[in-house]
Design a protein around this motif. Structure first.
Motif, mmCIF file in Angstrom:
data_model
loop_
_atom_site.group_PDB
_atom_site.id
_atom_site.type_symbol
_atom_site.label_atom_id
_atom_site.label_comp_id
_atom_site.label_asym_id
_atom_site.label_seq_id
_atom_site.Cartn_x
_atom_site.Cartn_y
_atom_site.Cartn_z
ATOM 1 N N MET B 32 0.759 -1.286 0.064
ATOM 2 C CA MET B 32 0.218 0.047 0.110
ATOM 3 C C MET B 32 1.019 1.134 0.054
ATOM 4 N N THR B 33 0.761 2.178 -0.996
ATOM 5 C CA THR B 33 1.475 3.220 -0.777
ATOM 6 C C THR B 33 0.244 4.457 -0.079
ATOM 7 N N THR B 34 0.849 4.979 1.062
ATOM 8 C CA THR B 34 -0.104 5.914 1.832
ATOM 9 C C THR B 34 0.366 7.172 1.662
ATOM 10 N N ALA B 35 -0.328 8.130 0.811
ATOM 11 C CA ALA B 35 0.018 9.322 0.757
ATOM 12 C C ALA B 35 -0.528 10.023 1.640
ATOM 13 N N THR B 36 0.182 10.987 2.555
ATOM 14 C CA THR B 36 -0.225 11.892 3.249
ATOM 15 C C THR B 36 -0.666 13.078 2.574
ATOM 16 N N ASP B 37 -0.446 13.598 1.735
ATOM 17 C CA ASP B 37 -0.595 14.745 0.998
ATOM 18 C C ASP B 37 -1.042 14.257 -0.261
ATOM 19 N N ALA B 38 -2.194 14.605 -0.652
ATOM 20 C CA ALA B 38 -2.976 14.238 -1.973
ATOM 21 C C ALA B 38 -2.048 14.577 -3.321
ATOM 22 N N LYS B 39 -1.559 15.567 -2.920
ATOM 23 C CA LYS B 39 -0.726 16.226 -4.140
ATOM 24 C C LYS B 39 0.656 15.510 -4.396
ATOM 25 N N ASP B 40 1.038 14.893 -3.167
ATOM 26 C CA ASP B 40 2.407 14.082 -3.380
ATOM 27 C C ASP B 40 2.685 13.341 -4.631
ATOM 28 N N ARG B 41 3.610 13.653 -5.411
ATOM 29 C CA ARG B 41 4.110 12.764 -6.620
ATOM 30 C C ARG B 41 5.003 11.887 -6.260
ATOM 31 N N VAL B 42 4.629 10.823 -6.278
ATOM 32 C CA VAL B 42 5.326 9.689 -5.632
ATOM 33 C C VAL B 42 6.594 9.542 -6.882
ATOM 34 N N ALA B 43 7.850 9.918 -6.628
ATOM 35 C CA ALA B 43 8.881 9.312 -7.579
ATOM 36 C C ALA B 43 9.740 8.367 -7.209
ATOM 37 N N GLY B 44 10.253 7.564 -8.049
ATOM 38 C CA GLY B 44 11.315 6.616 -7.915
ATOM 39 C C GLY B 44 11.154 5.536 -7.041
ATOM 40 N N ASP B 45 10.027 5.135 -6.703
ATOM 41 C CA ASP B 45 9.931 4.053 -5.625
ATOM 42 C C ASP B 45 10.186 2.704 -6.543
ATOM 43 N N GLY B 46 11.608 2.181 -6.298
ATOM 44 C CA GLY B 46 11.601 1.122 -6.969
ATOM 45 C C GLY B 46 10.983 -0.176 -6.922
ATOM 46 N N ALA B 47 10.785 -0.577 -5.419
ATOM 47 C CA ALA B 47 9.851 -1.452 -5.261
ATOM 48 C C ALA B 47 8.678 -1.407 -5.806
ATOM 49 N N ALA B 48 7.917 -0.329 -5.893
ATOM 50 C CA ALA B 48 6.597 -0.146 -6.241
ATOM 51 C C ALA B 48 6.531 -0.659 -7.786
ATOM 52 N N GLN B 49 7.566 -0.030 -8.594
ATOM 53 C CA GLN B 49 7.461 -0.136 -9.802
ATOM 54 C C GLN B 49 7.608 -1.723 -10.241
ATOM 55 N N GLN B 50 8.379 -2.381 -9.509
ATOM 56 C CA GLN B 50 8.874 -3.950 -9.724
ATOM 57 C C GLN B 50 7.433 -4.503 -9.442
ATOM 58 N N ASP B 51 6.838 -4.185 -8.310
ATOM 59 C CA ASP B 51 5.579 -5.111 -7.983
ATOM 60 C C ASP B 51 4.556 -4.492 -8.496
ATOM 61 N N THR B 52 3.941 -5.435 -9.675
ATOM 62 C CA THR B 52 2.651 -4.736 -10.156
ATOM 63 C C THR B 52 1.507 -4.535 -9.476
ATOM 64 N N THR B 53 1.388 -5.487 -8.375
ATOM 65 C CA THR B 53 0.264 -5.135 -7.240
ATOM 66 C C THR B 53 0.247 -3.970 -6.621
ATOM 67 N N ALA B 54 1.495 -3.152 -6.749
ATOM 68 C CA ALA B 54 1.492 -1.893 -6.011
ATOM 69 C C ALA B 54 0.372 -1.004 -6.609
ATOM 70 N N ALA B 55 -0.444 -0.442 -5.807
ATOM 71 C CA ALA B 55 -1.516 0.278 -6.473
ATOM 72 C C ALA B 55 -2.047 1.263 -5.292
ATOM 73 N N ARG B 56 -2.346 2.325 -6.013
ATOM 74 C CA ARG B 56 -3.015 3.553 -5.024
ATOM 75 C C ARG B 56 -4.556 3.358 -5.262
ATOM 76 N N LEU B 57 -4.735 2.661 -6.604
ATOM 77 C CA LEU B 57 -6.293 2.857 -6.899
ATOM 78 C C LEU B 57 -6.679 1.320 -7.141
ATOM 79 N N THR B 58 -7.562 0.763 -6.228
ATOM 80 C CA THR B 58 -8.057 -0.567 -6.580
ATOM 81 C C THR B 58 -9.487 -0.523 -6.506
#
Lengths: 343, 313
Positions: B32-58
């Motif tokens: 789970m990626t838990t953004a504290t700020d809605a405007k957070d632009r999440v950049a360069g999260d290697g693990a998340a990019q690898q794992d295709t189940t990583a999702a903010r929207l489900t």
């Protein structure tokens, strides 16, 4: 678009041209109001009128102005402003220039309510106004319920409204045939829309209603309404609660129609014409709510001035003037739209 | 649980233990990626990019219906973080309906759509609109509106009664118009533009909304081939350079295969396949989804799968 910003991070944006149109209408309305107050069996020059209005005139003039003529003028201004605003709201919600309360059946509903009071109860003007309000509201609820289908779509609203107008027109004709001759002539005069003999107690309900409803519409819903112009989905995607905003706007607009009709009868076409004229003058997209409000007031007070003065000693009900001018405008609108291939 | 990653790539969850706990039990292994700020632009999260189940929207166990007509039932869908996800399928397979549900245009009859672990049905409208944007198919440009006025309307969720046009609004609108190449059209009327230009203006408006997630409902429909590619190139650039998560419904399978990083194939309200285009787009799957015999070869330009319909025998 221009903007005023405060150091605290607050900002207000406005369109100079729209502001100018609004201001122009206010000036026109004030001038026409002064002239209207000065006309009648005891004519007064404009400077006398102004002096009397600011409390420097002689007592006889003060009585004529403040008790006899000012209520009529204020009624004209408020009714015009209310109709202009609610016409702009309806046309924006329905996304169609034909989406005015005249065509959607709300004014006919107000007439039906008033006629029921005149014919069945034979009540005084307060009852009549109450009947108009109830009639418009009931019509509004019926149209909303019939046009609702998992959401409200402008086109269906227009069609249901046109159908409702047809039914109510029949009802109104029937009611008139049932009335005795004096009631019937009073009913017909009321249905034309007239400002004759208005007193402060006719003004009060409309003034109170507008004091509440105008801020609700202008401050509470105007920006969301502007987004809704782009379609329900686009507005919702921008964070507008579309259905809630629409309900609030329609509710406020129907109340404005009802209160206006209660004060002056169902004055025709101001709600249809004011926003369209404004749109052509401001040349800006958006519902143009505030300029339409000012334009409505200016149109109706000018129409009243024409009704009072243009035909010598022979006064016309103001609805006749707005009907002739508005009807002509509607025909012109339809002709140009057809040329542009939109109808 | 391992693999829990915060929005900024730091391990360890923050807040909302309630929701998170539920996530843990139902979707083991989900990051789970838990953004504290809605405007957070999440950049360069290697693990998340690898794992295709990583999702903010489900979407979970979604049943979608118009009136009484059920379009799809028991759909589970996840939009991988920072992906360019494309939904494909034959006409009336429910792909646009799914997009509408993900953007709260359509309330699911059952199930829920979660954004950062929170049910979007309960979110405040403007707050949602600052995180999740949608470019609908049926937008109407108001009569006589100019390009810059239309793009400016994308700022609505960031504005208020007394904060109608801040310097931020002004610069974001300028940036959005530059990013979509419509900056020199600012004073033109939208109705006098070509179809491709107009679509870029609408995308600029959606960009001005500054949402990390952007949903596009058939953005290339009614455009000629050159403008289709222009729009898709633009989307690919926004995805790569700005790190936005894009979800698009597309008709053309070859466009989908070329541009998507994650493909969802639907048929009859079901998700038939999902994954990287290279894995998903096979001759068997195309036949299963579209009922059309074909060969799949490598696109000579990009090396992505290219569907060639079989010749009539």
């Amino acid at each position: 678009m221009s903007v005023i910003r405060t150091p605290g991070g607050l900002s207000v944006s406005y369109r100079p041209r729209a502001l100018l149109v609004g201001a122009g209408c206010v000036v026109l309305a004030v001038v026409a109001a002064v002239l209207a107050i000065g006309s009648g069996e005891y004519p007064m020059a404009p400077d006398e009128v102004v002096r009397t209005l600011i409390g420097q005139g002689d007592p006889a003039d003060a009585f004529i102005v403040n008790e006899l003529r000012l209520p009529r003028t204020v009624t004209a201004l408020l009714v015009g402003a209310g109709l202009g605003l609610c016409g702009a709201v309806f046309q924006a919600v329905v996304r169609n220039p034909l989406g005015s309360p005249d065509i959607l059946g709300f004014t006919t509903g107000a007439s039906a309510g008033a006629l029921v009071v005149i014919v069945l109860a034979g009540g005084g003007s307060a009852f009549l106004a109450g009947g108009a309000v109830v009639g418009a509201l009931v019509t509004g609820v019926l149209i909303y319920a019939l046009a609702w289908k998992g959401g409200l779509h402008g086109f269906r609203l227009v069609l249901v409204g046109v159908g409702m107008t047809a039914i109510l027109t029949g009802v109104n004709s029937y009611l008139i045939t049932r009335a005795d001759i004096t009631d019937a002539s009073r009913a017909v005069l009321w249905m034309t829309g007239t400002l004759d003999g208005r007193g402060w107690d006719d003004v009060l309900p409309l003034a109170i209603g507008m004091a509440v409803l105008v801020p609700v519409v202008l401050l509470g819903c105007a920006r969301a309404l502007r987004m809704m112009e782009m379609g329900d989905d686009a507005a919702a995607a921008l964070g507008v609660r579309v259905e809630r905003t629409r309900l609030a706007l329609l509710g406020a607009a129907v109340l404005l129609v009802a209160l206006s009709a209660a004060a002056a009868g169902p004055v025709a076409f101001v709600a249809l014409v004011a926003p369209q004229v404004v749109r052509r003058l401001t040349k800006s997209p958006g519902p143009n709510l505030l300029p339409s409000l000012c334009m409505g007031a200016a149109l109706l007070i000018c129409a009243d001035l024409v009704a009072q003065r243009a035909f010598g000693g022979h006064q016309l009900p103001v609805g006749v003037v707005t009907g002739v001018v508005g009807g002509g405008y509607l025909v012109w609108l339809l002709a140009t739209e057809r040329k542009a291939g939109r109808i | 649980m391992s693999g829990r990653t915060g929005a900024n790539g730091l391990p360890g969850a923050r807040g909302r233990t309630d929701t998170d706990a539920r996530t843990d039990t139902t979707e083991a292994g989900t990051v789970m990626t838990t953004a504290t700020d809605a405007k957070d632009r999440v950049a360069g999260d290697g693990a998340a990019q690898q794992d295709t189940t990583a999702a903010r929207l489900t979407g979970r166990n979604l049943t979608l219906a118009y009136d009484q007509r059920t379009i799809a039932s028991e759909l589970d869908v996840a939009v991988p973080h920072q992906s360019f996800t494309v939904v494909v399928g034959p006409n009336a397979c429910g792909k646009s309906t799914l997009l509408r549900a993900l953007s709260r245009m359509l309330k699911p009859t059952r199930g829920q759509v979660l954004l950062d672990g929170e049910d979007i049905a309960g979110m405040q409208a403007k707050a949602l609109a600052r995180t999740l944007g949608l470019l609908p198919q049926s937008s109407i440009a108001p009569d006589g509106i100019t390009v810059s006025d239309l793009v400016a309307r994308g700022r609505y969720p960031h504005q208020g009664l007394l904060r109608q046009w801040s310097r931020d609004d002004e610069s974001v609108v300028a940036e959005s118009m530059a990013a979509t190449g419509v900056d020199d059209l600012g004073d033109r009327f939208v109705d006098e533009l070509s179809g491709g230009q107009r679509q870029r203006v609408w995308i600029a408006m959606a960009l001005a909304q500054q949402t990390p997630l952007l949903l596009l409902d058939e953005p290339t429909t009614y455009l000629d081939i050159a403008h289709q590619i222009e729009i898709l190139d633009l989307c690919a650039r926004l995805h790569e350079e700005e790190g936005r998560t894009l979800v698009a419904v597309l008709h053309d399978l070859n466009h989908a295969a070329r541009y998507a990083t994650h493909l969802i194939a639907m048929r009859d309200g079901r998700i038939v396949a999902r994954g990287e285009p290279r894995e998903v787009v096979t001759a068997e799957l195309v036949e299963e989804v579209f009922g059309m015999p074909c060969r799949v070869i490598d696109d000579p330009e990009t090396g992505t799968p290219l569907v060639v319909p079989a010749a009539r025998r």
